[in-house]
Design a protein around this motif. Sequence first.
Motif, PDB file in Angstrom:
ATOM      1  N   VAL A 109       0.416  -1.266  -0.239  1.00  0.00           N
ATOM      2  CA  VAL A 109       0.154  -0.023   0.182  1.00  0.00           C
ATOM      3  C   VAL A 109       0.953   1.497   0.308  1.00  0.00           C
ATOM      4  N   ALA A 110       0.488   2.313  -1.208  1.00  0.00           N
ATOM      5  CA  ALA A 110       2.028   2.924  -1.431  1.00  0.00           C
ATOM      6  C   ALA A 110       0.899   4.503  -1.015  1.00  0.00           C
ATOM      7  N   ARG A 111       0.018   4.478  -0.722  1.00  0.00           N
ATOM      8  CA  ARG A 111      -0.537   5.897  -0.447  1.00  0.00           C
ATOM      9  C   ARG A 111      -2.730   5.364  -0.127  1.00  0.00           C
ATOM     10  N   LEU A 112      -3.166   6.011   0.242  1.00  0.00           N
ATOM     11  CA  LEU A 112      -4.501   5.494   0.384  1.00  0.00           C
ATOM     12  C   LEU A 112      -5.199   7.398   0.975  1.00  0.00           C
ATOM     13  N   GLY A 127      -6.740   4.637  -3.257  1.00  0.00           N
ATOM     14  CA  GLY A 127      -5.882   4.222  -2.336  1.00  0.00           C
ATOM     15  C   GLY A 127      -5.290   3.766  -3.821  1.00  0.00           C
ATOM     16  N   GLU A 128      -3.857   3.425  -3.667  1.00  0.00           N
ATOM     17  CA  GLU A 128      -2.831   3.060  -4.620  1.00  0.00           C
ATOM     18  C   GLU A 128      -1.700   2.313  -4.271  1.00  0.00           C
ATOM     19  N   ILE A 129      -1.657   0.892  -4.749  1.00  0.00           N
ATOM     20  CA  ILE A 129      -0.823  -0.188  -4.732  1.00  0.00           C
ATOM     21  C   ILE A 129       0.891  -0.251  -5.229  1.00  0.00           C
ATOM     22  N   GLU A 130       2.239  -0.532  -4.542  1.00  0.00           N
ATOM     23  CA  GLU A 130       2.772  -0.193  -5.345  1.00  0.00           C
ATOM     24  C   GLU A 130       3.267  -1.822  -5.959  1.00  0.00           C
ATOM     25  N   SER A 131       3.180  -2.333  -6.783  1.00  0.00           N
ATOM     26  CA  SER A 131       3.365  -3.225  -7.587  1.00  0.00           C
ATOM     27  C   SER A 131       5.115  -3.895  -8.503  1.00  0.00           C
ATOM     28  N   PRO A 216      -4.492   2.299  -8.747  1.00  0.00           N
ATOM     29  CA  PRO A 216      -4.927   2.579  -8.271  1.00  0.00           C
ATOM     30  C   PRO A 216      -6.181   1.705  -8.007  1.00  0.00           C
ATOM     31  N   MET A 217      -6.474   2.297  -6.721  1.00  0.00           N
ATOM     32  CA  MET A 217      -8.217   1.597  -6.647  1.00  0.00           C
ATOM     33  C   MET A 217      -9.195   2.428  -6.760  1.00  0.00           C
ATOM     34  N   ARG A 218     -10.359   2.141  -7.656  1.00  0.00           N
ATOM     35  CA  ARG A 218     -11.327   3.061  -7.717  1.00  0.00           C
ATOM     36  C   ARG A 218     -12.690   3.310  -6.647  1.00  0.00           C
ATOM     37  N   SER A 219     -13.088   3.720  -6.758  1.00  0.00           N
ATOM     38  CA  SER A 219     -14.782   3.293  -6.271  1.00  0.00           C
ATOM     39  C   SER A 219     -15.968   2.774  -7.399  1.00  0.00           C
ATOM     40  N   PRO A 220     -16.379   1.226  -7.741  1.00  0.00           N
ATOM     41  CA  PRO A 220     -17.332   1.041  -8.053  1.00  0.00           C
ATOM     42  C   PRO A 220     -18.466   2.364  -8.760  1.00  0.00           C
ATOM     43  N   ILE A 221     -19.363   2.608  -6.935  1.00  0.00           N
ATOM     44  CA  ILE A 221     -20.152   3.439  -7.113  1.00  0.00           C
ATOM     45  C   ILE A 221     -20.128   4.142  -6.274  1.00  0.00           C
ATOM     46  N   ARG A 228     -12.700   0.158   6.297  1.00  0.00           N
ATOM     47  CA  ARG A 228     -11.210  -0.268   5.438  1.00  0.00           C
ATOM     48  C   ARG A 228     -10.306  -1.009   6.203  1.00  0.00           C
ATOM     49  N   THR A 229      -9.750  -2.482   5.980  1.00  0.00           N
ATOM     50  CA  THR A 229      -8.954  -3.262   6.401  1.00  0.00           C
ATOM     51  C   THR A 229      -7.924  -2.860   5.760  1.00  0.00           C
ATOM     52  N   ILE A 230      -7.192  -2.168   5.570  1.00  0.00           N
ATOM     53  CA  ILE A 230      -5.780  -1.640   4.804  1.00  0.00           C
ATOM     54  C   ILE A 230      -4.786  -0.610   5.689  1.00  0.00           C
ATOM     55  N   THR A 231      -4.300  -0.819   5.367  1.00  0.00           N
ATOM     56  CA  THR A 231      -2.969   0.724   6.357  1.00  0.00           C
ATOM     57  C   THR A 231      -1.419   0.907   5.245  1.00  0.00           C
ATOM     58  N   LEU A 232      -1.410   1.821   5.548  1.00  0.00           N
ATOM     59  CA  LEU A 232      -0.220   1.892   4.494  1.00  0.00           C
ATOM     60  C   LEU A 232       1.070   1.407   4.785  1.00  0.00           C
ATOM     61  N   GLY A 233       1.409   1.044   3.794  1.00  0.00           N
ATOM     62  CA  GLY A 233       2.899   0.080   3.757  1.00  0.00           C
ATOM     63  C   GLY A 233       2.301  -0.785   3.594  1.00  0.00           C
ATOM     64  N   GLN A 234       0.736  -1.845   4.254  1.00  0.00           N
ATOM     65  CA  GLN A 234       1.045  -2.547   4.077  1.00  0.00           C
ATOM     66  C   GLN A 234       1.147  -3.224   2.925  1.00  0.00           C
TER      67      GLN A 234
END
Length: 402
Positions: A109-112, A127-131, A216-221, A228-234
């Motif tokens: 998790v690079a950004r929330l 948020g954004e995921i770095e992969s 990025p993760m985007r809201s579909p609605i 929210r179950t994730i934290t920064l850097g997880q």
Amino acid sequence: MSVRLRRHAWIAIAVAIILGLILSLVLGGRTAGVGAPAPAAPPAATSDGEPAAAGARKLALPDGAAARNPVHTAPAAMVRLARDIQVIGTVAPDQDHFALVGPLVSGRVARLAAGVGDRLRRGQILGEIESAEVGEARAALIAAKARYTAAEANLRRETDLAQRRISSSRERELAQAQWAGDRAGVRAATERLRAIGLSNADIDAIDHRDLGGRVPMRSPIDGTVIERTITLGQAIERATDAFKIADLSHLWVNLELYEKDLSRVRVDQEVEVRADAFPGEIFRGRVAYIVPVIDEATRTAKVRLEFENRAGRLSLGQLVTARIIGDGHRGAPEVLTVPRNAVERVEGRPVVFVTDGAGAFRQRAVELGGSGGDLVEIRAGLAAGEVVAADGAFLLKSELLR
């Protein structure tokens, strides 16, 4: 006569006088009681157990109050009453307006950009995921585009040479095949990026700037983040449920009805819901679905209600009382009824106010039965045809308690 005899004579006379006085007092008391009024009897009780004096008290609103808030009346009538069903339910998200959002690739998790309670628009970044997988997929698209560009240039050249008969038709055909294959490679690389969460705009931007390995993760609605179950850097795996988003303007209420009540319920039946948090407020909805399965342990079936919650008053997980309004097409035998708003409670007991036809009312205790819609059954205390206060009965109650 001796002294002793005289003493006995005086004693006898004294005793006779005392006895005479006692006898006269007793006879005098009896004589006086003959004409005296009898003590007041206790007030007779009415058929409903209330003292006659209380039941006979007339109530009427002052002229000014009656003009501003007139009391409307209605007769007690025999009606084929469709009984309501009242049951406790739980507020839940409308699954047609609910989304689980998570990454489609493994990474960090690079950004929330959103947290619990945030209201979102469709397409907004959560948020954004770095992969490394994202970086590889972007590099694959860039390489595919380069091969396609070269193949397109080669095809134009071979086509021109073939037209000038400098090159053979076979060379042109080979160039055509290479161009088609490289074009398919671009499409495959593009679809791979789209499948891991990149938008068309993100994909188009690859040629102009280096976005690294972030997706990025985007809201579909449109909705609100409820978890929210994730934290920064997880570090997280693909398909992790990172965000739960619900459109809280649309809600369900889940009920469990006993088997015996299911015949009185149908889809689209009107429902009223009340919550302890908002006394006196009514939320209106409808029966959306009746699960055609009976739980063998509880002998109940699940029923789903749908509600509009535009004002955001109801909350997820809230306990509410649902009243499924009786269906008039599935009524029971006729019973004596009055309007629901005709019944008030005085000292914890249900009462109605019966009119005498001259503008005055008398309190009458009643025994209630079931209810259906705007009517309530009267089992005792009232007769068919008697006219009671309906709209405005609470004003008479206020007057009674003054």
